[in-house]
Design a protein around this motif. Sequence first.
Motif, PDB file in Angstrom:
ATOM      1  N   ASP A 183      -1.360   2.209  -1.350  1.00 44.28           N
ATOM      2  CA  ASP A 183      -0.315   1.186  -0.762  1.00 44.28           C
ATOM      3  C   ASP A 183       0.897   1.472  -1.641  1.00 44.28           C
ATOM      4  OD1 ASP A 183      -1.734  -0.874   1.356  1.00 44.28           O
ATOM      5  OD2 ASP A 183      -3.065   0.152   0.024  1.00 44.28           O
ATOM      6  N   ASP A 187       4.740   3.239  -1.092  1.00 45.45           N
ATOM      7  CA  ASP A 187       5.833   2.135  -0.978  1.00 45.45           C
ATOM      8  C   ASP A 187       6.651   2.727  -2.096  1.00 45.45           C
ATOM      9  OD1 ASP A 187       4.851   0.688   1.069  1.00 45.45           O
ATOM     10  OD2 ASP A 187       4.095  -0.694  -0.314  1.00 45.45           O
ATOM     11  N   SER A 188       6.127   3.373  -3.307  1.00 47.89           N
ATOM     12  CA  SER A 188       7.177   3.522  -4.425  1.00 47.89           C
ATOM     13  C   SER A 188       7.089   5.231  -4.694  1.00 47.89           C
ATOM     14  CB  SER A 188       6.542   2.890  -5.540  1.00 47.89           C
ATOM     15  OG  SER A 188       5.295   3.640  -6.176  1.00 47.89           O
TER      16      SER A 188
END
Length: 290
Positions: A183, A187-188
């Motif tokens: 996750d 996202d990063s």
Amino acid sequence: MSADQVFHARSEGIPSEGVKDQYADGKAARTWNKFIGDSNQRTQNYKDFLIGLLKKNGCKTVLDTACGTGIDSMMLVNEGFKLVSVDASDKMLKHALKARWEKRKDSKYDEWIIEEANWETLSRDIESFLPGTQFDAVICLGNSFAHLLDEYGDQRVQKMCLRNFAKCLKPGGLLFIDHRNYDAMIDSGATPGHSIYYNCRYPVDIKTSVLVVGGKPQLVALDYCITDEANKETSEFRLCYYPHKLAKFTEMLDEAFDNSAKHHIYADFKPLSEVPVPGFYIHVLEKARN
């Protein structure tokens, strides 16, 4: 478009069917052994977590379904557990077999069984050399399960393999399985830098690439660069993973146990509330007793 058309995840000689062996050329297996070290380089938190829960629940027999070079299995053998260790990679198993041979004078290693097996046929493979055997615990740790990619787009093979893990457990037995915090990586675009499994002696750089197809993350490639400054050597290799999201993976695990297992989730071996951005999620499921 398949992941292999974009990322070269496989070496020559890797089979086109079954769990893909990303260690088949031997290069990654040798470098991985340097990365993870030996059982003495396992983090204390990991040892305390795994061994503590196994002993607390009275586990004696353990199936290590992704034994690799055998480091975790050896750690458990040293603690008195009876180990059956399997892997789909014969290159990784060679390291485990060599390690067992080097321990041949230690009676604890006399009953350590090492065999090649595939998650897709796991219960049948186990039956071939240990008929009628179920285990007190099954482990699949170190982000190993994420090596299994989703070739059909519906995770059918992954779900089947999770059911095979459940089949190998006695009633009341424990499954330990983990995955990186995909996750956060999605996202990063970066991999959380801390390691919860290895006290690696060498500087390690991990470059992260995320493949998105049709708006959905399909694959994460991690390029490892390990520097041995003393010998002025740099080792590089790439491993590819399916980016399991926590919510979906939790759902698949529950379904593999017919929604009847006790399911606990940990963040870097601690309660979820204590680690805002963990490197790993660890799932522990207890199979229903009836």
